[in-house]
Design an enzyme around this catalytic site. Structure first.
Site, short mmCIF file in Angstrom:
data_model
loop_
_atom_site.label_atom_id
_atom_site.label_comp_id
_atom_site.label_asym_id
_atom_site.label_seq_id
_atom_site.Cartn_x
_atom_site.Cartn_y
_atom_site.Cartn_z
N ASP A 76 15.74 -37.36 -80.48
CA ASP A 76 15.92 -37.04 -78.99
C ASP A 76 14.79 -36.96 -78.35
O ASP A 76 14.76 -36.46 -77.21
CB ASP A 76 17.07 -35.80 -78.96
CG ASP A 76 16.55 -34.49 -79.46
OD1 ASP A 76 15.38 -34.60 -80.01
OD2 ASP A 76 17.12 -33.45 -79.75
N ASP A 96 6.56 -24.64 -86.29
CA ASP A 96 8.01 -23.77 -85.83
C ASP A 96 8.18 -23.55 -87.27
O ASP A 96 7.83 -23.70 -88.38
CB ASP A 96 8.88 -25.31 -85.33
CG ASP A 96 8.91 -26.42 -85.85
OD1 ASP A 96 8.02 -26.76 -87.04
OD2 ASP A 96 9.10 -27.52 -84.93
N HIS A 149 12.09 -34.64 -79.17
CA HIS A 149 11.72 -33.26 -79.32
C HIS A 149 10.28 -33.35 -79.95
O HIS A 149 10.17 -34.12 -80.87
CB HIS A 149 12.61 -32.44 -79.87
CG HIS A 149 12.84 -32.48 -81.49
ND1 HIS A 149 14.23 -32.55 -81.93
CD2 HIS A 149 12.12 -32.64 -82.30
CE1 HIS A 149 14.30 -32.63 -82.91
NE2 HIS A 149 13.16 -33.01 -83.56
N GLU A 197 13.49 -28.93 -77.42
CA GLU A 197 14.58 -29.91 -77.36
C GLU A 197 14.81 -30.45 -75.82
O GLU A 197 14.14 -29.79 -75.19
CB GLU A 197 16.06 -29.21 -77.87
CG GLU A 197 16.14 -28.84 -79.11
CD GLU A 197 16.40 -29.97 -80.08
OE1 GLU A 197 15.93 -31.38 -79.82
OE2 GLU A 197 17.01 -29.82 -81.32
C1 F6R Z 1 9.06 -30.26 -87.81
C2 F6R Z 1 9.26 -30.48 -86.23
C3 F6R Z 1 10.16 -31.76 -85.75
C4 F6R Z 1 9.99 -32.93 -86.57
C5 F6R Z 1 10.93 -33.90 -86.07
C6 F6R Z 1 10.88 -35.28 -86.85
O1 F6R Z 1 7.95 -29.18 -87.98
O2 F6R Z 1 8.48 -29.87 -85.55
O3 F6R Z 1 9.77 -32.04 -84.25
O4 F6R Z 1 8.76 -33.47 -86.76
O5 F6R Z 1 12.18 -33.48 -86.20
O6 F6R Z 1 11.21 -35.11 -88.11
P1 F6R Z 1 11.21 -36.20 -89.28
O7 F6R Z 1 9.82 -36.34 -89.49
O8 F6R Z 1 11.77 -35.62 -90.47
O9 F6R Z 1 12.04 -37.38 -88.91
#
Ligand code: F6R
Length: 261
Positions: free
Chosen positions: A136, A67, A138, A143
């Site tokens: 959440d 992403d 995702h 989301e």
């Molecule tokens: C990032 C992504 C997100 C993160 C998620 C957890 O490329 O796709 O899904 O993996 O927001 O983020 P952290 O690891 O910082 O808690």
């Protein structure tokens, strides 16, 4: 899905890096899908250490992004392109040509999304996709209420996700972009092996719903339940909401050691 409970984040990093190394030994030009955020950093450190020790030849590996923020200026240190170059591509000694990702600064975002879908397909698909999980539920930036069949597209971040990511922007939520390009859940599900890493107690609820809850667009990560080869690696804190934790531990202990993830 297989659930592997490890003592801490470094142990999770090691076990996943070994799975990546094993894949690269079998298929040196494998396409590795990487995530950003804090959670996967131990994986990248462990893989770079294996490469430096001559344990695995990563020179033909290809890397792709999950992403990207929309609208950050090119070269912004928190654009996911910059993060992946800094945390993955450079430590592995790869050059930029081995790396692909969606263009978050494109004028025509839908065209950039379609182009990225095409590039992934032309590259032969993702061999192993590493995922983190949002508080959440995702994956990527899909989301809650994302279609479980979605493809790469623009999404709006929830306020919770922007608050969670404010730490990368000097703690200021107003600096966190509202929009992202993310591989869709349908896109992610096409990777041949999905490996989700979650560490820390703040992920326990999302992990429990992903693994033991119903398949639901409200918990996008629950889509992993439909994948033929999905592995969820969690530390003790992130595993703390799992009713079947003892069963998962026993299953992993009984698994033949040579099999890998
Ligand atoms: C990032 C992504 C997100 C993160 C998620 C957890 O490329 O796709 O899904 O993996 O927001 O983020 P952290 O690891 O910082 O808690």
């Amino acid at each position: 899905m297989e659930v592997v409970i490890v003592p801490d984040a470094d142990a999770g990093g090691e076990i996943i890096a070994e799975a990546m190394a094993g894949l690269l030994r079998r298929k040196p030009e494998a396409l590795l899908g990487v995530a950003t955020g804090s959670t996967p950093l131990p994986v990248y450190r462990a893989l770079a250490a294996k490469a430096a020790a001559g344990d695995v030849d990563v020179s033909r590996a290809r890397i792709c992004q999950l992403d990207e923020y929309v609208g950050l200026p090119a070269g912004h240190p928190e654009s996911y392109r910059s993060v992946v170059l800094r945390e993955v591509v450079e430590p592995l000694g790869l050059d930029e040509a081995s790396f692909m990702g969606p263009d978050g600064s494109a004028g025509d975002v839908p065209a950039a999304c379609a182009r990225y879908e095409r590039e992934l397909a032309e590259a032969g698909g993702v061999d192993l996709q590493l995922l983190g999980i949002g508080t959440d539920g995702h994956i990527g930036f899909n989301e809650p209420c994302s279609s479980l069949a979605s493809r790469t597209r623009i999404k709006t971040l929830t306020r919770q996700t922007r608050a969670d990511n404010a730490r990368f922007f000097g703690g200021d939520i107003d600096q966190v972009p509202h929009h992202v390009i993310t591989q869709g859940i349908g896109t992610i599900l096409e990777a041949r092996h999905l490996v989700l890493l979650a560490t820390g107690e703040n992920k326990a609820e999302a992990v429990a719903q992903t693994v033991e809850g119903p398949l639901s667009a409200m918990v996008p990560a629950s889509a992993l339940q439909t994948h033929p080869h999905a592995t969820v690696v969690v530390d003790e804190a992130a595993a703390s909401g799992l009713k079947l934790a003892d069963y998962f531990r026993a299953t992993y202990e009984a698994k033949p050691h040579w099999q890998g993830l």
